[in-house]
Design an enzyme around this catalytic site. Structure first.
Site, mmCIF file in Angstrom:
data_model
loop_
_atom_site.group_PDB
_atom_site.id
_atom_site.type_symbol
_atom_site.label_atom_id
_atom_site.label_comp_id
_atom_site.label_asym_id
_atom_site.label_seq_id
_atom_site.Cartn_x
_atom_site.Cartn_y
_atom_site.Cartn_z
ATOM 1 N N LYS A 57 -17.222 36.475 11.995
ATOM 2 C CA LYS A 57 -17.624 36.032 13.397
ATOM 3 C C LYS A 57 -19.005 36.546 13.721
ATOM 4 C CE LYS A 57 -13.956 33.856 15.258
ATOM 5 N NZ LYS A 57 -14.146 32.629 16.206
ATOM 6 N N SER A 313 -11.336 34.713 5.879
ATOM 7 C CA SER A 313 -12.157 34.864 6.988
ATOM 8 C C SER A 313 -12.233 36.322 7.579
ATOM 9 C CB SER A 313 -11.392 33.913 7.998
ATOM 10 O OG SER A 313 -9.905 34.224 8.482
#
Length: 420
Positions: A57, A313
């Site tokens: 992110k 992720s």
């Protein structure tokens, strides 16, 4: 010259890669031997769990924030996040010396809250509100308008998508001499899948792009079926990094064009994957970080001999969730069951249950029983772990042979959730 996907959607992913070069870590793309053996394929993991903020992110957050002008940076930024985007924004606030107000759902694991505060290094304020990402996003957007600040969305902005797409640039840099047959990409709001998918499809058109969603929050699947983003009435919030009620208006058309298939993975299967990665490979991942790897089980027949990339992720998992993760995994694997058993109120009933009904390797892990006067029988909640699904079938046969009055609880039902 702009490629067809970046031209169509206005993406400048390679320019974003240049902006991020001195900020993000170029995470490893490494072969995983155990997964490769399991699938008879060459499975590469793109380890965004090893990113500076332990998730991808940071890429999108810094990509957008580094493009703000001096006045916008002076007024500050606002974001809404289940945790990982918050950490990316917090880190970027510290790097750019700007104020940030970060809204997070009340259910956000404490580990993610404390990490966000640490990365912000005094530049951020945290507001916990709402039970889902969508609830806290509404509050964050209202706050942004009231205080004339800039909202940094977690996925639905061109600069965010570009930043996440830089993962695709790094993957192809490492894969210059081969063909990627499949790439598995987690989907929440769609920013990661849109960015990486667009770049991969443009530069490696033979690659099959598989988006992976949690079964309890199938927002992209619903959007594909409807032909536009739709608001799901309710979702399972367990895979918090990918549990959104509605995908982005910008991410949807990109994903619609570049994603070959969407795979839905049950939350229990995600939990099994988390435990396997930890026990076999010493890799710690959060639920959303396990999605792409969990999806391999759904494609085993197609993968033999292929080159596979799975994007891991993130790794922002709270140790306090491990008991729930184990519980969900055992139930999914068919190794743990809950029953309501109506025991006859006669002498030695419980001893007979243990000696005559339970198998040699069956284990009672929960027992709640209240004997009531003037009753011929009394109900008990009994949790039992078994060695295999076959042992469960034998257990049921013995309970029937013993003529027990019992009900198998569905842990996903309203009653099951309340009791279990």
């Amino acid at each position: 010259m702009l490629s067809k996907f970046t031209e169509e959607f206005g993406l400048h992913i390679e320019e974003a890669a240049s902006r991020l070069e001195k900020v993000v870590r170029k995470t490893p793309l490494e072969v995983n031997l155990s997964l490769s053996r399991d699938t008879k394929a060459n499975v590469y993991l793109k380890r965004e769990d090893l990113q500076i903020v332990r998730s991808y992110k940071l890429r999108g957050a810094y990509s957008m924030m580094s493009g703000l002008n001096d006045d916008e940076l002076k007024r500050g930024v606002v974001c809404a996040s289940a945790g990982n985007h918050a950490q990316g924004v917090a880190y970027s606030c510290n790097m750019l010396n700007t104020k940030g107000v970060i809204f997070m759902p009340k259910i956000t694991p404490k580990q993610k809250v404390s990490q966000t505060r640490m990365f912000g290094n005094g530049n951020i304020e945290i507001v916990l509100t709402g039970d889902t990402f969508d609830d806290c996003a509404d509050a964050a957007k209202k706050f942004t308008i009231e205080h004339n600040m800039t909202f940094i969305p977690p996925f639905d902005h061109t600069k965010i998508i570009e930043g996440q797409g830089t993962i695709g640039v790094e993957i192809l840099e490492k894969f210059k001499d081969g063909i990627i047959d499949y790439i598995f990409i987690p989907i929440g709001g769609g920013g990661l899948c849109a960015g990486v998918g667009a770049y991969i499809k443009e530069h490696s058109p033979r690659t099959k792009v598989i988006g992976v969603e949690p079964l309890g929050a199938p927002s992209m699947t619903a959007a594909f079926e409807a032909g536009h983003p739709v608001m799901l009435p309710q979702i399972d919030k367990f895979v918090d990094g990918a549990a959104v009620k509605k995908v982005g208006d910008l991410t949807f058309p990109i994903c619609k064009k570049v994603v070959d298939e969407v795979c839905l993975v049950p939350e229990g299967e995600v939990c099994t994957t988390i435990l396997n990665l930890y026990n076999r490979d010493a890799i710690v991942v959060e639920p959303a970080g396990a999605l792409s790897i969990a999806a391999l089980n759904h494609y085993k027949e197609k993968l033999e001999g292929k080159n596979i990339v799975c994007i891991v992720s993130g790794s922002n998992n709270d140790i306090n969730r491990m008991q729930e993760i184990k519980e969900r995994s055992l139930i999914f694997e068919g190794l743990k069951y809950y029953f309501i058993v109506d025991f006859p109120q006669r002498t030695n009933t419980l001893r007979d249950f243990v000696n005559r009904v339970l198998g040699e390797h069956d284990d009672i892990v929960r027992f709640e029983y209240m004997k009531k006067n003037d009753r011929e029988s009394g109900p008990a909640l009994v949790g039992i772990e078994v060695d295999s699904r076959e042992e469960y079938e034998k257990l049921i046969e013995r309970m029937q042979d013993y003529d027990l009055d019992f009900t198998l609880l569905d842990p996903t039902s309203d009653v099951g959730k309340y009791i279990v």
